[in-house]
Motif scaffolding. Structure first.
Motif, short mmCIF file in Angstrom:
data_model
loop_
_atom_site.label_atom_id
_atom_site.label_comp_id
_atom_site.label_asym_id
_atom_site.label_seq_id
_atom_site.Cartn_x
_atom_site.Cartn_y
_atom_site.Cartn_z
N GLY A 1 0.53 -0.84 0.11
CA GLY A 1 0.12 -0.06 -0.06
C GLY A 1 1.09 0.85 0.30
N PHE A 2 0.84 2.33 -1.52
CA PHE A 2 1.32 3.71 -0.98
C PHE A 2 0.45 4.57 -0.25
CE2 PHE A 2 2.48 1.27 -4.50
CZ PHE A 2 3.80 0.44 -4.84
N ILE A 3 1.75 4.82 0.88
CA ILE A 3 0.77 6.16 1.70
C ILE A 3 1.47 7.28 0.99
CG2 ILE A 3 1.36 6.55 4.07
CD1 ILE A 3 1.38 3.94 4.69
N LYS A 4 3.12 8.15 1.27
CA LYS A 4 2.77 9.15 0.87
C LYS A 4 3.95 8.94 -0.39
CE LYS A 4 5.41 12.36 3.81
NZ LYS A 4 4.92 13.38 2.95
N PRO A 5 4.17 9.88 -0.87
CA PRO A 5 4.76 9.84 -2.02
C PRO A 5 6.20 9.82 -2.15
CG PRO A 5 3.64 12.07 -2.64
CD PRO A 5 3.14 10.99 -1.24
N VAL A 6 7.21 9.62 -2.96
CA VAL A 6 8.93 9.41 -2.02
C VAL A 6 9.48 10.87 -3.19
CG1 VAL A 6 10.89 8.44 -2.43
CG2 VAL A 6 8.97 6.82 -1.61
N LEU A 7 9.59 11.12 -3.16
CA LEU A 7 10.68 12.52 -3.49
C LEU A 7 12.42 12.24 -4.02
CD1 LEU A 7 8.72 15.18 -2.37
CD2 LEU A 7 7.99 13.79 -4.33
N ALA A 8 13.01 12.64 -5.12
CA ALA A 8 13.90 12.95 -5.50
C ALA A 8 14.46 13.42 -4.13
CB ALA A 8 14.30 14.07 -7.00
N GLY A 9 15.21 13.05 -3.46
CA GLY A 9 16.28 13.93 -2.55
C GLY A 9 16.04 12.85 -1.41
N ASP A 10 15.21 12.37 -1.05
CA ASP A 10 14.52 11.72 0.08
C ASP A 10 15.68 10.65 -0.03
OD1 ASP A 10 12.52 13.18 0.68
OD2 ASP A 10 10.66 11.95 0.29
N THR A 11 15.47 9.59 1.52
CA THR A 11 16.32 8.55 1.82
C THR A 11 15.45 8.27 2.24
OG1 THR A 11 18.43 9.94 2.10
CG2 THR A 11 18.58 7.54 3.67
N LEU A 12 15.32 6.38 2.19
CA LEU A 12 14.70 5.75 2.54
C LEU A 12 14.88 4.43 3.19
CD1 LEU A 12 11.68 4.22 -0.13
CD2 LEU A 12 11.38 6.37 1.04
N THR A 13 14.34 3.95 4.13
CA THR A 13 14.89 2.48 5.21
C THR A 13 14.21 2.35 5.10
OG1 THR A 13 16.41 4.78 5.96
CG2 THR A 13 14.92 1.98 7.07
N MET A 14 13.76 0.80 4.97
CA MET A 14 13.35 -0.41 4.64
C MET A 14 13.04 -1.33 5.94
SD MET A 14 13.25 1.85 1.57
CE MET A 14 14.86 0.83 1.01
N HIS A 15 11.82 -1.53 6.47
CA HIS A 15 12.48 -2.26 7.52
C HIS A 15 10.92 -3.34 7.44
CE1 HIS A 15 13.54 1.29 9.95
NE2 HIS A 15 12.52 2.12 9.24
N GLY A 16 11.54 -4.05 8.53
CA GLY A 16 10.69 -5.38 8.30
C GLY A 16 11.03 -6.42 9.33
N ALA A 17 9.40 -7.24 9.98
CA ALA A 17 9.01 -7.80 11.37
C ALA A 17 8.91 -9.18 11.03
CB ALA A 17 8.83 -7.11 12.16
N VAL A 18 9.30 -10.61 11.07
CA VAL A 18 8.43 -11.26 10.61
C VAL A 18 6.49 -11.58 11.24
CG1 VAL A 18 8.87 -14.22 10.62
CG2 VAL A 18 10.58 -12.58 10.58
N LYS A 19 6.48 -10.86 10.33
CA LYS A 19 4.37 -11.63 10.76
C LYS A 19 4.26 -13.35 10.97
CE LYS A 19 0.33 -10.37 9.66
NZ LYS A 19 -0.59 -9.04 8.99
N SER A 20 4.82 -13.61 10.54
CA SER A 20 3.81 -15.39 10.48
C SER A 20 5.43 -16.16 10.08
CB SER A 20 2.48 -15.26 10.37
OG SER A 20 2.74 -15.51 8.86
N MET A 21 4.79 -17.69 10.32
CA MET A 21 5.53 -18.69 9.93
C MET A 21 4.60 -20.21 10.05
SD MET A 21 8.87 -18.96 11.73
CE MET A 21 9.87 -19.94 10.54
N ASP A 22 4.50 -20.30 8.25
CA ASP A 22 3.11 -21.36 7.81
C ASP A 22 3.96 -22.80 7.26
OD1 ASP A 22 1.13 -20.02 9.05
OD2 ASP A 22 1.49 -18.37 7.89
N ALA A 23 3.87 -23.82 7.15
CA ALA A 23 4.02 -24.87 6.26
C ALA A 23 3.48 -24.38 5.00
CB ALA A 23 3.16 -26.52 7.02
N GLU A 24 3.98 -25.07 4.10
CA GLU A 24 3.88 -25.15 2.63
C GLU A 24 4.44 -26.19 2.24
OE1 GLU A 24 4.42 -22.05 -0.78
OE2 GLU A 24 3.06 -20.95 0.70
N GLY A 25 4.01 -27.26 1.80
CA GLY A 25 4.00 -28.01 1.58
C GLY A 25 5.56 -28.85 2.60
N ALA A 26 6.39 -28.78 1.83
CA ALA A 26 7.82 -29.30 2.14
C ALA A 26 8.75 -28.24 2.98
CB ALA A 26 8.82 -30.28 1.66
#
Length: 138
Positions: free
Chosen positions: A85-110
């Motif tokens: 979901g895009f919330i706010k425009p990213v402009l030339a000259g900005d610095t972006l930092t991507m963050h993440g946290a593990v939300k779930s782990m689910d079996a998918e086949g093997a």
């Protein structure tokens, strides 16, 4: 880069953040320079109400993909999924930092599908994009 295995990943664990400066030259290479474009024409972007040209949304998704590949490797390249979901425009000259946290782990086949809740922030700490990305852990 040390890839994570399913046995070493824990729900709630944070991924190493990834920071990227957003230069106009990168936007131009991504978008193709055109007149009357909010992405590559600073004057036109200003006429449309933006302080600087906008980065393409797909640039942010590419950076989240990079963060996921660094975390899961081939498991994201071959089995990756992303919802954003895009919330706010990213402009030339900005610095972006991507963050993440593990939300779930689910079996998918093997294998185990690891779902990460991520968010991207600009240099002011404002969220620009949020979503979920997942891949298969070995």
């Amino acid at each position: 880069m040390t890839l994570r295995t399913a046995t070493s990943i824990r729900v709630g664990e944070e991924l190493p953040p990834l920071t990227k400066p957003i230069a106009q030259r990168q936007i131009d290479a991504y978008s193709g320079v055109r007149p009357h474009s909010i992405h590559t024409d600073p004057e036109w972007a200003g006429k449309k109400g933006f302080a600087a040209p906008l980065a393409q949304g797909m640039m942010s998704t590419a950076y989240v993909s990079q963060m996921m590949v660094q975390y899961l490797g081939e498991g994201f390249v071959k089995g990756g999924k992303m919802s954003v979901g895009f919330i706010k425009p990213v402009l030339a000259g900005d610095t972006l930092t991507m963050h993440g946290a593990v939300k779930s782990m689910d079996a998918e086949g093997a294998q185990t599908r690891v779902t990460v809740e991520f968010w991207c922030e600009n240099q002011q700490g404002e969220k620009t994009m949020v979503g979920n990305a997942s891949g298969l852990a070995v």
